[in-house]
Design a protein around this motif. Structure first.
Motif, short mmCIF file in Angstrom:
data_model
loop_
_atom_site.label_atom_id
_atom_site.label_comp_id
_atom_site.label_asym_id
_atom_site.label_seq_id
_atom_site.Cartn_x
_atom_site.Cartn_y
_atom_site.Cartn_z
N ALA A 143 1.98 6.82 -6.89
CA ALA A 143 0.90 7.73 -7.29
C ALA A 143 1.28 9.17 -6.93
CB ALA A 143 -0.40 7.32 -6.59
N ALA A 144 1.89 9.33 -5.76
CA ALA A 144 2.35 10.66 -5.34
C ALA A 144 3.48 11.17 -6.24
CB ALA A 144 2.81 10.62 -3.89
N SER A 155 0.97 3.99 -3.06
CA SER A 155 0.69 5.40 -2.76
C SER A 155 1.88 6.29 -3.12
CB SER A 155 0.36 5.57 -1.27
OG SER A 155 -0.78 4.81 -0.92
N SER A 206 -1.05 1.67 -8.72
CA SER A 206 -0.57 3.03 -8.48
C SER A 206 -1.10 4.00 -9.53
CB SER A 206 0.97 3.06 -8.44
OG SER A 206 1.51 2.77 -9.71
N LEU A 236 -4.86 4.58 -8.96
CA LEU A 236 -5.03 5.51 -7.85
C LEU A 236 -4.80 6.94 -8.31
CD1 LEU A 236 -5.45 6.12 -4.84
CD2 LEU A 236 -3.01 5.61 -4.47
N MET A 240 0.83 -1.21 0.00
CA MET A 240 0.00 0.00 0.00
C MET A 240 0.86 1.25 0.00
SD MET A 240 -3.08 -1.01 2.63
CE MET A 240 -3.67 0.68 2.65
N ALA A 241 1.94 1.21 0.77
CA ALA A 241 2.83 2.37 0.84
C ALA A 241 3.51 2.62 -0.51
CB ALA A 241 3.88 2.15 1.92
#
Length: 199
Positions: free
Chosen positions: A22-23, A19, A64, A67, A15-16
Motif C-alpha cells: 500500500a505504501a 502495508s 493491500s 488499504l 500485515m507488514a
C-alpha cells in the motif's frame, strides 16, 4: 505454543507486506501523471497493482489495494498528481481505481495457479509473473476501466474500448517490468512466496 507463535509471526508478516505494498502505491503516486482528454491519466501506479498480485497473492494483494484505496477515500493525496478524497471515485477514472483491488486479486490468483508448477526457477517465475500481470493487471484492469468510462463518462462500449487502447502499450511495458522485478527478487530471495504459494 509453537503453533500459536508461528501463526502470530505469519499474521505479522502478512500485515507488514500488505502495508508495504500500500505504501509502494503511495510512493508511485509521487511520480507525475500524464493527463489525457478523456479524464483518465496515465500513471505508474498500475505497475504497483501488478506487483501486489504477483508478490502477495490474491488475498493479500486485494487487501493491500483496499488499504490504499481507503487511504485515498479519506482524503490522503496518494494518487498521481496529489489527488485524493471521495471525489476521485466519481470521475471517469473510477473504474480503473476500483479495479485496482480486483485486478490485484485476479493477478494474484493467476500467479498462484501458475506457481504450482513442480519445477520453478527465477526465469519461469518471471514468465508466470508476466502472464499474471497481463491477465489481471492489463486485461481485467482495463475491463473495469471501460465499465467506469461507460458509467461515468457515458461512453458507448466501442468508445470506451477505443479510449482504453491508449493505455495498452504502456501497460504492456509495465507487465514486462513486473516480470523483470520478479526475476530479480526470485534470484535474490528464492524463498519468497510468489502468488501467496504455500501460505
Amino acid at each position: 505454543m509453537t503453533s500459536t507463535t508461528s501463526l502470530s509471526r505469519n499474521g505479522a508478516r502478512s500485515m507488514a507486506q500488505v502495508s508495504l505494498f500500500a505504501a509502494l502505491m503511495a510512493v508511485m503516486g509521487l511520480i507525475p501523471k500524464i493527463d489525457l482528454p478523456l479524464g483518465v491519466p496515465i500513471t505508474i501506479q498500475s505497475l504497483g497493482v501488478m506487483l501486489a498480485g504477483v508478490m502477495l497473492g490474491p488475498w493479500r494483494g486485494l487487501q493491500s489495494m483496499l488499504l490504499f484505496l481507503a487511504a485515498v477515500a479519506v482524503g490522503l493525496p496518494l494518487l498521481s498528481g496529489g489527488r485524493g478524497g471521495i471525489g476521485v471515485f466519481l470521475a471517469p477514472s473510477t473504474g480503473y481505481l476500483l479495479g485496482y483491488a480486483l485486478a490485484a486479486c485476479i493477478t494474484g490468483a493467476v500467479m498462484y495457479a501458475l506457481q504450482k508448477s513442480p519445477q520453478l526457477s527465477p526465469r519461469r517465475t518471471a514468465i508466470h509473473a508476466f502472464v499474471a500481470a497481463l491477465i489481471g493487471g492489463l486485461i481485467f484492469e482495463h475491463l473495469f476501466g471501460m465499465l467506469g468510462l461507460m458509467a461515468m463518462a457515458k461512453l458507448s462500449f466501442a468508445q470506451a474500448f477505443k479510449a482504453t487502447l491508449l493505455f495498452v502499450p504502456g501497460d504492456f511495458l509495465k507487465c514486462i517490468l513486473c516480470a523483470v522485478i520478479v526475476h530479480t527478487v526470485a534470484r535474490g530471495m528464492p524463498d519468497w512466496r510468489f502468488g501467496g504459494r504455500h501460505d
